[in-house]
Design a protein around this motif. Structure first.
Motif, PDB file in Angstrom:
ATOM      1  N   THR A  40      -2.012 -10.605 -11.959  1.00  0.00           N
ATOM      2  CA  THR A  40      -2.323  -9.947 -10.686  1.00  0.00           C
ATOM      3  C   THR A  40      -1.181 -10.098  -9.689  1.00  0.00           C
ATOM      4  O   THR A  40      -0.861  -9.151  -8.959  1.00  0.00           O
ATOM      5  CB  THR A  40      -3.618 -10.500 -10.087  1.00  0.00           C
ATOM      6  OG1 THR A  40      -3.537 -11.941  -9.988  1.00  0.00           O
ATOM      7  CG2 THR A  40      -4.809 -10.130 -10.949  1.00  0.00           C
ATOM      8  N   ARG A  44       0.747  -6.954  -8.094  1.00  0.00           N
ATOM      9  CA  ARG A  44       0.722  -6.763  -6.638  1.00  0.00           C
ATOM     10  C   ARG A  44       2.135  -6.730  -6.059  1.00  0.00           C
ATOM     11  O   ARG A  44       2.454  -5.897  -5.202  1.00  0.00           O
ATOM     12  CB  ARG A  44      -0.090  -7.868  -5.969  1.00  0.00           C
ATOM     13  CG  ARG A  44      -1.588  -7.760  -6.210  1.00  0.00           C
ATOM     14  CD  ARG A  44      -2.368  -8.760  -5.375  1.00  0.00           C
ATOM     15  NE  ARG A  44      -3.761  -8.807  -5.774  1.00  0.00           N
ATOM     16  CZ  ARG A  44      -4.681  -7.915  -5.409  1.00  0.00           C
ATOM     17  NH1 ARG A  44      -4.332  -6.908  -4.623  1.00  0.00           N
ATOM     18  NH2 ARG A  44      -5.933  -8.031  -5.803  1.00  0.00           N
ATOM     19  N   ARG A  48       3.649  -3.355  -4.444  1.00  0.00           N
ATOM     20  CA  ARG A  48       3.976  -3.387  -3.010  1.00  0.00           C
ATOM     21  C   ARG A  48       5.346  -2.748  -2.770  1.00  0.00           C
ATOM     22  O   ARG A  48       5.505  -1.891  -1.891  1.00  0.00           O
ATOM     23  CB  ARG A  48       3.985  -4.833  -2.505  1.00  0.00           C
ATOM     24  CG  ARG A  48       4.297  -4.965  -1.013  1.00  0.00           C
ATOM     25  CD  ARG A  48       4.447  -6.404  -0.594  1.00  0.00           C
ATOM     26  NE  ARG A  48       5.567  -7.042  -1.273  1.00  0.00           N
ATOM     27  CZ  ARG A  48       5.446  -8.081  -2.096  1.00  0.00           C
ATOM     28  NH1 ARG A  48       4.258  -8.593  -2.351  1.00  0.00           N
ATOM     29  NH2 ARG A  48       6.517  -8.599  -2.671  1.00  0.00           N
ATOM     30  N   SER A  87      -7.114  -4.867 -15.375  1.00  0.00           N
ATOM     31  CA  SER A  87      -6.600  -4.677 -14.017  1.00  0.00           C
ATOM     32  C   SER A  87      -6.551  -3.207 -13.619  1.00  0.00           C
ATOM     33  O   SER A  87      -6.661  -2.871 -12.438  1.00  0.00           O
ATOM     34  CB  SER A  87      -5.199  -5.287 -13.895  1.00  0.00           C
ATOM     35  OG  SER A  87      -4.229  -4.501 -14.582  1.00  0.00           O
ATOM     36  N   PRO A  91      -8.781  -0.510  -8.257  1.00  0.00           N
ATOM     37  CA  PRO A  91      -7.917   0.448  -7.542  1.00  0.00           C
ATOM     38  C   PRO A  91      -6.650  -0.165  -6.960  1.00  0.00           C
ATOM     39  O   PRO A  91      -5.578   0.446  -7.030  1.00  0.00           O
ATOM     40  CB  PRO A  91      -8.845   0.979  -6.442  1.00  0.00           C
ATOM     41  CG  PRO A  91     -10.224   0.865  -7.039  1.00  0.00           C
ATOM     42  CD  PRO A  91     -10.192  -0.391  -7.847  1.00  0.00           C
ATOM     43  N   ASP A  92      -6.734  -1.364  -6.403  1.00  0.00           N
ATOM     44  CA  ASP A  92      -5.559  -1.971  -5.759  1.00  0.00           C
ATOM     45  C   ASP A  92      -4.478  -2.369  -6.760  1.00  0.00           C
ATOM     46  O   ASP A  92      -3.340  -2.634  -6.360  1.00  0.00           O
ATOM     47  CB  ASP A  92      -5.975  -3.210  -4.962  1.00  0.00           C
ATOM     48  CG  ASP A  92      -6.750  -2.849  -3.710  1.00  0.00           C
ATOM     49  OD1 ASP A  92      -6.726  -1.654  -3.328  1.00  0.00           O
ATOM     50  OD2 ASP A  92      -7.382  -3.736  -3.117  1.00  0.00           O
ATOM     51  N   LEU A  93      -4.820  -2.422  -8.044  1.00  0.00           N
ATOM     52  CA  LEU A  93      -3.858  -2.847  -9.060  1.00  0.00           C
ATOM     53  C   LEU A  93      -3.433  -1.705  -9.980  1.00  0.00           C
ATOM     54  O   LEU A  93      -2.645  -1.921 -10.888  1.00  0.00           O
ATOM     55  CB  LEU A  93      -4.449  -3.987  -9.898  1.00  0.00           C
ATOM     56  CG  LEU A  93      -4.783  -5.284  -9.148  1.00  0.00           C
ATOM     57  CD1 LEU A  93      -5.411  -6.294 -10.105  1.00  0.00           C
ATOM     58  CD2 LEU A  93      -3.549  -5.876  -8.487  1.00  0.00           C
ATOM     59  N   GLN A  94      -3.920  -0.508  -9.750  1.00  0.00           N
ATOM     60  CA  GLN A  94      -3.584   0.615 -10.620  1.00  0.00           C
ATOM     61  C   GLN A  94      -2.141   1.064 -10.379  1.00  0.00           C
ATOM     62  O   GLN A  94      -1.714   1.272  -9.245  1.00  0.00           O
ATOM     63  CB  GLN A  94      -4.542   1.779 -10.374  1.00  0.00           C
ATOM     64  CG  GLN A  94      -5.942   1.509 -10.908  1.00  0.00           C
ATOM     65  CD  GLN A  94      -6.893   2.664 -10.639  1.00  0.00           C
ATOM     66  OE1 GLN A  94      -6.703   3.446  -9.710  1.00  0.00           O
ATOM     67  NE2 GLN A  94      -7.929   2.779 -11.455  1.00  0.00           N
TER      68      GLN A  94
END
Length: 291
Positions: A40, A44, A48, A87, A91-94
């Motif tokens: 993760t 991330r 980013r 993962s 959604p935040d990790l796609q």
């Protein structure tokens, strides 16, 4: 030794065995949790930067994501791969949406209005994608699709085949070669993306590059490799419309060569298959009449 002493000693052995088993399970759980944190955090951090406004930051994030995907593919067991697949339901990790919303995004020229000129809100500046950034994004896309079929399905929602065909037709050699690899990964076991490839005249665009002697040789060879993989691994059934289309676009001699050579390498290792693919691609190019 008395019977009581023997029972106590036996009981102690069972307790030690239970504690050992419990310790092993705890160690495995801690290892899984640590690996989950690593996965993760890697995603991330890469995402980013890949969603940043400036190209050099996006490229840095893409390199990080590509390194993560390569380490996942090379891992000795499936633990990291399974976590990556999990993962991609979060959604935040796609990865796929970030690629198509940033590096592979094809912006239209915005209309300039008085609000833009006299507005008090500063205009957001986003640097355009460079050639190397697009090539990196295509490699990340290819890796995601090869590791997880749901990434291929998600890419279809972003009209991935249409986007890549536009890149193939409008960008330079840096992107074109990688684009052909990514196209194959998009269409493997994906009828929806195969339909898009046909709808947006994908075969015609690849054939045009293949036949054009003004195009750099390594791109023409890459087109030959693409067609061999397309027939050998995507459109494996014979006598489909795309076979007839290939005959019309490339001629009987070239089309027959592709069909005959597309089943190469089934008993070869990876390095030998790649070498055989390159040899057959050169034969495909040489079989064509000048454009």
């Amino acid at each position: 030794m008395s019977r009581k002493e023997g029972a106590v000693e036996a009981g102690g052995g069972e307790g030690s065995s239970s504690r050992a088993e419990g310790g092993g399970e705890l160690a495995e759980a801690l290892a899984r949790r640590r690996l989950y944190r690593e996965v993760t955090l890697a995603l991330r951090a890469g995402l980013r930067d890949a969603g940043a406004d400036f190209s050099f930051l996006r490229a840095r994030g893409l390199r990080s994501l590509l390194g993560f995907l390569r380490s996942t593919a090379a891992a000795p067991d499936d633990s990291q791969l399974l976590l990556f697949r999990h993962s991609q339901s979060i959604p935040d990790l796609q990865v796929i949406p970030v690629l198509f919303q940033n590096s592979l995004h094809q912006p239209k020229d915005p209309a300039v209005t008085l609000d833009h000129i006299f507005g008090v809100e500063p205009t957001k500046i986003t640097s355009p994608s460079t050639d190397s950034e697009i090539a990196l994004a295509l490699r990340v896309l290819e890796g995601c699709c090869l590791l997880y079929s749901r990434c291929t399905a998600l890419a279809h929602k972003y009209k991935a085949v249409q986007v890549l065909l536009n890149i193939l037709a409008s960008r330079g050699p840096t992107e074109q070669g990688v684009c052909l690899d990514a196209l194959i990964s998009l269409m493997l076991d994906s009828p929806s993306n195969q339909i898009d490839f046909e709808e947006y005249s994908g075969l015609e665009k690849v054939a045009e590059l293949l036949k054009d002697i003004q195009v750099e040789e390594h791109i023409r060879l890459k087109c030959g490799e693409f067609l061999l993989l397309l027939i050998g691994h995507v459109y494996v059934k014979e006598n489909t419309p795309i076979h007839e289309q290939m005959r019309n676009l490339l001629g009987e001699q070239c089309a027959s060569l592709i069909w005959a050579a597309s089943r190469f390498g089934s008993t070869l290792d990876a390095e030998q298959r790649q070498m055989a693919l390159q040899i057959q691609a050169r034969r495909v190019v040489e079989s064509l009449e000048p454009y």
